[in-house]
Design a protein around this motif. Structure first.
Motif, PDB file in Angstrom:
ATOM      1  N   GLY A   1       0.817  -1.212   0.000  1.00 18.76           N
ATOM      2  CA  GLY A   1       0.000   0.000   0.000  1.00 18.76           C
ATOM      3  C   GLY A   1       0.849   1.259   0.000  1.00 18.76           C
ATOM      4  O   GLY A   1       0.556   2.220  -0.728  1.00 18.76           O
ATOM      5  N   LEU A   2       1.914   1.273   0.808  1.00 14.84           N
ATOM      6  CA  LEU A   2       2.842   2.412   0.815  1.00 14.84           C
ATOM      7  C   LEU A   2       3.481   2.595  -0.559  1.00 14.84           C
ATOM      8  O   LEU A   2       3.632   3.716  -1.042  1.00 14.84           O
ATOM      9  CB  LEU A   2       3.944   2.201   1.863  1.00 14.84           C
ATOM     10  CG  LEU A   2       3.548   2.353   3.319  1.00 14.84           C
ATOM     11  CD1 LEU A   2       4.668   1.851   4.227  1.00 14.84           C
ATOM     12  CD2 LEU A   2       3.227   3.804   3.629  1.00 14.84           C
ATOM     13  N   SER A   3       3.841   1.487  -1.163  1.00 11.29           N
ATOM     14  CA  SER A   3       4.477   1.536  -2.487  1.00 11.29           C
ATOM     15  C   SER A   3       3.530   2.125  -3.524  1.00 11.29           C
ATOM     16  O   SER A   3       3.933   2.950  -4.352  1.00 11.29           O
ATOM     17  CB  SER A   3       4.919   0.132  -2.911  1.00 11.29           C
ATOM     18  OG  SER A   3       5.871  -0.384  -1.995  1.00 11.29           O
ATOM     19  N   ILE A   4       2.267   1.736  -3.472  1.00  6.31           N
ATOM     20  CA  ILE A   4       1.267   2.269  -4.400  1.00  6.31           C
ATOM     21  C   ILE A   4       1.095   3.773  -4.166  1.00  6.31           C
ATOM     22  O   ILE A   4       1.061   4.558  -5.108  1.00  6.31           O
ATOM     23  CB  ILE A   4      -0.073   1.524  -4.257  1.00  6.31           C
ATOM     24  CG1 ILE A   4       0.078   0.061  -4.686  1.00  6.31           C
ATOM     25  CG2 ILE A   4      -1.171   2.221  -5.070  1.00  6.31           C
ATOM     26  CD1 ILE A   4      -1.094  -0.835  -4.287  1.00  6.31           C
ATOM     27  N   GLY A   5       1.004   4.159  -2.904  1.00  2.00           N
ATOM     28  CA  GLY A   5       0.873   5.581  -2.581  1.00  2.00           C
ATOM     29  C   GLY A   5       2.063   6.398  -3.050  1.00  2.00           C
ATOM     30  O   GLY A   5       1.897   7.498  -3.597  1.00  2.00           O
ATOM     31  N   LEU A   6       3.258   5.876  -2.861  1.00  2.00           N
ATOM     32  CA  LEU A   6       4.456   6.567  -3.349  1.00  2.00           C
ATOM     33  C   LEU A   6       4.411   6.708  -4.869  1.00  2.00           C
ATOM     34  O   LEU A   6       4.729   7.765  -5.414  1.00  2.00           O
ATOM     35  CB  LEU A   6       5.719   5.808  -2.926  1.00  2.00           C
ATOM     36  CG  LEU A   6       6.106   5.912  -1.452  1.00  2.00           C
ATOM     37  CD1 LEU A   6       7.109   4.833  -1.073  1.00  2.00           C
ATOM     38  CD2 LEU A   6       6.660   7.303  -1.149  1.00  2.00           C
ATOM     39  N   ALA A   7       4.002   5.632  -5.553  1.00  2.00           N
ATOM     40  CA  ALA A   7       3.923   5.671  -7.018  1.00  2.00           C
ATOM     41  C   ALA A   7       2.882   6.682  -7.492  1.00  2.00           C
ATOM     42  O   ALA A   7       3.084   7.358  -8.504  1.00  2.00           O
ATOM     43  CB  ALA A   7       3.610   4.281  -7.560  1.00  2.00           C
ATOM     44  N   MET A   8       1.785   6.796  -6.763  1.00  2.00           N
ATOM     45  CA  MET A   8       0.743   7.761  -7.139  1.00  2.00           C
ATOM     46  C   MET A   8       1.216   9.205  -6.949  1.00  2.00           C
ATOM     47  O   MET A   8       0.609  10.130  -7.465  1.00  2.00           O
ATOM     48  CB  MET A   8      -0.527   7.496  -6.327  1.00  2.00           C
ATOM     49  CG  MET A   8      -1.209   6.191  -6.733  1.00  2.00           C
ATOM     50  SD  MET A   8      -2.590   5.740  -5.661  1.00  2.00           S
ATOM     51  CE  MET A   8      -3.805   6.963  -6.166  1.00  2.00           C
ATOM     52  N   ASN A   9       2.322   9.363  -6.212  1.00  4.79           N
ATOM     53  CA  ASN A   9       2.893  10.684  -5.980  1.00  4.79           C
ATOM     54  C   ASN A   9       4.183  10.905  -6.753  1.00  4.79           C
ATOM     55  O   ASN A   9       4.988  11.764  -6.390  1.00  4.79           O
ATOM     56  CB  ASN A   9       3.103  10.900  -4.480  1.00  4.79           C
ATOM     57  CG  ASN A   9       1.798  11.227  -3.794  1.00  4.79           C
ATOM     58  OD1 ASN A   9       1.322  12.355  -3.881  1.00  4.79           O
ATOM     59  ND2 ASN A   9       1.193  10.240  -3.159  1.00  4.79           N
ATOM     60  N   GLY A  10       4.395  10.117  -7.806  1.00 10.13           N
ATOM     61  CA  GLY A  10       5.507  10.371  -8.712  1.00 10.13           C
ATOM     62  C   GLY A  10       6.779   9.576  -8.480  1.00 10.13           C
ATOM     63  O   GLY A  10       7.720   9.687  -9.269  1.00 10.13           O
ATOM     64  N   TYR A  11       6.846   8.813  -7.411  1.00 12.50           N
ATOM     65  CA  TYR A  11       8.017   7.966  -7.179  1.00 12.50           C
ATOM     66  C   TYR A  11       7.886   6.674  -7.984  1.00 12.50           C
ATOM     67  O   TYR A  11       6.793   6.311  -8.420  1.00 12.50           O
ATOM     68  CB  TYR A  11       8.150   7.609  -5.697  1.00 12.50           C
ATOM     69  CG  TYR A  11       8.542   8.767  -4.822  1.00 12.50           C
ATOM     70  CD1 TYR A  11       9.882   9.094  -4.636  1.00 12.50           C
ATOM     71  CD2 TYR A  11       7.575   9.523  -4.165  1.00 12.50           C
ATOM     72  CE1 TYR A  11      10.246  10.159  -3.832  1.00 12.50           C
ATOM     73  CE2 TYR A  11       7.929  10.591  -3.360  1.00 12.50           C
ATOM     74  CZ  TYR A  11       9.263  10.903  -3.192  1.00 12.50           C
ATOM     75  OH  TYR A  11       9.625  11.954  -2.396  1.00 12.50           O
ATOM     76  N   VAL A  12       9.002   5.992  -8.143  1.00  8.67           N
ATOM     77  CA  VAL A  12       8.998   4.636  -8.693  1.00  8.67           C
ATOM     78  C   VAL A  12       9.562   3.739  -7.595  1.00  8.67           C
ATOM     79  O   VAL A  12      10.767   3.555  -7.490  1.00  8.67           O
ATOM     80  CB  VAL A  12       9.833   4.505  -9.981  1.00  8.67           C
ATOM     81  CG1 VAL A  12       9.791   3.070 -10.498  1.00  8.67           C
ATOM     82  CG2 VAL A  12       9.344   5.474 -11.053  1.00  8.67           C
ATOM     83  N   PRO A  13       8.691   3.215  -6.752  1.00  9.59           N
ATOM     84  CA  PRO A  13       9.170   2.358  -5.667  1.00  9.59           C
ATOM     85  C   PRO A  13       9.666   1.018  -6.199  1.00  9.59           C
ATOM     86  O   PRO A  13       9.056   0.427  -7.094  1.00  9.59           O
ATOM     87  CB  PRO A  13       7.944   2.147  -4.786  1.00  9.59           C
ATOM     88  CG  PRO A  13       6.884   3.019  -5.319  1.00  9.59           C
ATOM     89  CD  PRO A  13       7.268   3.446  -6.680  1.00  9.59           C
TER      90      PRO A  13
END
Length: 177
Positions: free
Chosen positions: A58-70
């Protein structure tokens, strides 16, 4: 170069992109074989997590939705089973659920646990590749059987034009070869 050397080279390549961040168990502190492939990555690019696989996804998805590539790391494929809800019902369906508003790119990294020189047991050594291929419609599943496939797989996962997520499955048994 050995299998593990290709993994290290690939992680260093991913780390050159300012959007990437490495998240998971033993990404910052020793505890599993994936750690050894991330030792050359600056700790400021890592988020160490406790054992909470679903929350990690879930954290990874949230980071990705904010422009990161986890690059979200699960040291054993069997542990990724605990994150199936987030992976299958959220990450895999996000573009469709948001009518194209979000296309989170997550690189999910896992390993089929080694049976040699020490057998990790039935809860740590299963290969679930085919099951995940059947579960996932929009996340590509890549099995790294040959060391020559490692760098191209991670490069494609980062640079893919369709912005899709990728689940990359490594062989833990090859890390020490």
């Amino acid at each position: 170069m050995k299998y593990v050397d290709h993994l290290v080279k690939s992680m260093e390549y991913l780390a050159k992109d300012p959007r990437t961040i490495f998240i998971g168990q033993s990404v910052k502190y020793s505890g599993n074989s994936i750690y050894n492939t991330l030792k050359t990555i600056d700790d400021s690019r890592k988020i160490e997590t406790p054992v909470f696989e679903e929350t990690q996804m879930g954290l990874s998805i949230g980071l990705a939705m904010n422009g990161y590539v986890p690059v979200t790391c699960y040291p054993r494929f069997d542990f990724l089973l605990c994150a199936v809800n987030q992976l299958v019902n959220h990450l895999d369906k996000m573009e469709e659920m948001t009518r194209g508003t979000y296309k989170p790119r997550v690189i999910v990294r896992t390993s089929i646990g080694a049976k040699k020189p020490l057998n990790g047991g039935v809860q740590h050594t299963k290969d679930h590749t085919e099951a995940f291929r059947k579960l996932l419609e929009n996340v590509e599943v890549v099995l790294l059987e040959n060391k020559e496939d490692i760098f191209p797989a991670y490069q494609r996962a980062l640079e893919r034009k369709d912005e899709k997520s990728t689940l990359i499955v490594e062989y833990g048994e090859y890390y020490n070869q």
